[in-house]
Each structure stands twice: as C-alpha cells, then as structure tokens.
Write an enzyme that holds these catalytic residues in place. Structure first.
Site, PDB file in Angstrom:
ATOM      1  N   PRO A   2       0.835  -1.209   0.000  1.00  0.00           N
ATOM      2  CG  PRO A   2      -0.525  -1.441   1.870  1.00  0.00           C
ATOM      3  CD  PRO A   2       0.693  -1.990   1.226  1.00  0.00           C
ATOM      4  CD  GLU A   3       4.154   2.844  -2.370  1.00  0.00           C
ATOM      5  OE1 GLU A   3       4.383   3.861  -1.681  1.00  0.00           O
ATOM      6  OE2 GLU A   3       4.997   1.956  -2.564  1.00  0.00           O
ATOM      7  CG  HIS A  90      -2.932 -14.003   7.325  1.00  0.00           C
ATOM      8  ND1 HIS A  90      -1.805 -14.517   7.945  1.00  0.00           N
ATOM      9  CD2 HIS A  90      -3.149 -14.777   6.231  1.00  0.00           C
ATOM     10  CE1 HIS A  90      -1.360 -15.554   7.231  1.00  0.00           C
ATOM     11  NE2 HIS A  90      -2.157 -15.729   6.200  1.00  0.00           N
ATOM     12  NE  ARG A 109       5.666 -10.170   2.628  1.00  0.00           N
ATOM     13  CZ  ARG A 109       6.496  -9.663   1.719  1.00  0.00           C
ATOM     14  NH1 ARG A 109       6.012  -9.100   0.637  1.00  0.00           N
ATOM     15  NH2 ARG A 109       7.790  -9.702   1.907  1.00  0.00           N
ATOM     16  CE  LYS A 149      21.253  16.845   0.179  1.00  0.00           C
ATOM     17  NZ  LYS A 149      20.843  18.161   0.529  1.00  0.00           N
TER      18      LYS A 149
END
Ligand SMILES: [Zn+2]
Length: 268
Positions: A2-3, A90, A109, A149
């Site tokens: 999930p983002e 789960h 997980r 950078k």
C-alpha cells in the site's frame, strides 16, 4: 505494497464508519506485528473516535485518551464488518465499536504496525518531510533542498525526509510526465523543472486517489481486499512497450535497487 494513495483511500473508506463512534474493546490475536503491540492501546477502550488523520503512510485514530497509530506495512488492509463476523487466519486486530460493527486489520506478512501515542506524536512520525499534497511541497522548497545534491533525482523524491509518500511507481510516473530523466543529479534541476515535477507528483497522486475512490464501498464488504486498486500507468512496468508520447521503447534500470522505467527520448 500500500502506497500513500491506498492509505488515503483507506482513511476515506473507514472514517465515515468510525468517527463519532465509541470503542467497546480492542482485540489483538498476535503480540507483535513489525513491532510489539503496546498494552497502552487498551486505554482507547470506552473512548469516542474524534478523527482519523493520515501522516505519510500512517493512519492516526484519535480519541481523548490517546491515539492508535496504524501502518499497513507490506500487505495490511482494514475493513468494517459486523461484530459477529468470524476472524480468519491473518486477522490480527479488531477494534470493536459499541454499535455492533468492528474495524478489522488483516496483514499476512505482519510488517504493519499498531502503536500508541498519547498526543498523536511518535518517533515513527519524526524527521519527515512535508506532505506531497500540501503547499509546503513546492518548487522553491525542492530547489533549496536539492542544492548541490548529486543523488539521482528519482531517489531524492522518494526520500521521506525530503517529501513523504512518493513511492516507486509514482516516482517513475511523475518523472515521465515532467520529462526529467530519473538518473539526473537532484541538484541539476532548474526551478522550472522542479515546478513541473512537483505539479506532476501532485497530479499523479491525486489521480490515483481518485481512481481508488471507486473502491470506497469495498471497505464495508466482507469479501475482497479493500484499499488496493488498479491504476492507469504510463511507463511503470512497461519495459519494451512504446512510449505513449513518442513511440520509442520504454527502458528500465535500477536506481538504489528499485526498478525504474523511463522513455530515453522524452526524458532528459
Ligand atoms: Zn517518449
């Protein structure tokens, strides 16, 4: 995984069922996800849920007695169910409401997290850059931050200390839209280039959140996996396909061990 858009869609999906409701109890079927689940979370029992906020990929469930800070990890998901709906393998956490519904957390997980905070602050939320969809994230800020950078711009925009929530897919997609090559040194981008890139990052994330909006009803359905949704992608995962702009083949390379997709013709 999930983002940010999936986490924001999860927040929008569960909030209407939770805000203003009272927590009857919290049940943990495992002592530990990514970290130990703190016993202090029991202090939320009997409390009214005041709000659910998001910071980066953390959801913050607020009550007057403290907050639960929830992270979906690699495979976590949340849904709203009737209290009597039996848990499966789960389903690690249940937040039961006094109205007969519950919020159930599933995570095969176990890389997710349930943490406690008295005031909404927590070490996991420290040292983070601005939210990408706020005005704080703008071209001038990025130009300053990137000064001198030499790190690849793709890696730079994925650094949570610079800006939160720009995951691997969104980094490739927004660099493509902004026509910026992913290996460019972050410090080499001009203000105009940052302007395009920042607005394309906002655009890509906003579009994704909108696409996820079509799944909001799934949060209150017993089957399926709410919070995950298909997205329309231009370059991510499309190595060898023709570029949607110029027809050149999309190429792939790894930057900091992450798959990166780009058009060698359009992105300079
Ligand atoms: Zn192209």
């Amino acid at each position: 995984m999930p983002e940010l858009p999936e986490v924001e869609v999860s927040r929008m999906g569960i909030s209407p069922h939770l805000v203003g409701e009272t927590i009857r109890s919290l049940t943990f079927r495992t002592p530990k996800l990514r970290w130990d689940i703190p016993v202090e979370l029991k202090q939320l029992e009997g409390q009214v849920i005041r709000d659910i906020r998001r910071r980066a990929k953390y959801l913050i469930i607020e009550t007057d007695a403290g907050c639960a800070i929830v992270h979906l990890g690699m495979s976590g998901s949340l849904r709203i169910l009737d209290a009597e709906f039996p848990p499966s393998k789960h389903d690690h956490v249940d937040l039961l409401l006094t109205n007969g519904k519950l919020l159930r957390y599933n995570d095969p997980r176990r890389f997710g997290a349930w943490l406690f905070s008295q005031d909404g602050e927590h070490a996991v939320l420290g040292h983070m850059g601005p939210e990408p969809l706020t005005d704080e994230f703008n071209a001038e800020y990025m130009l300053q931050k990137a000064l001198n950078k030499r790190v690849a711009v793709k890696q730079f925009i994925m650094d949570n200390k610079v800006v939160v929530g720009v995951g691997n897919i969104y980094a490739s997609e927004s660099l493509f839209s902004a026509k910026v090559h992913p290996t460019r040194a972050a410090g080499s981008l001009t203000l105009t280039e940052w302007d395009s890139l920042v607005s394309d990052i906002k655009q890509v994330l906003t579009t994704s959140i909108k696409q996820g909006g079509t799944t909001l009803k799934d949060f209150a359905q017993a089957d399926g996996k709410p919070g995950y949704f298909a997205q329309e992608l231009q370059v991510y995962g499309k190595v060898g396909d023709p570029c949607p702009n110029c027809g050149e083949e999309i190429e792939a390379l790894k930057i900091s061990q992450r798959n990166t997709f780009f058009c060698p013709h359009c992105q300079i």
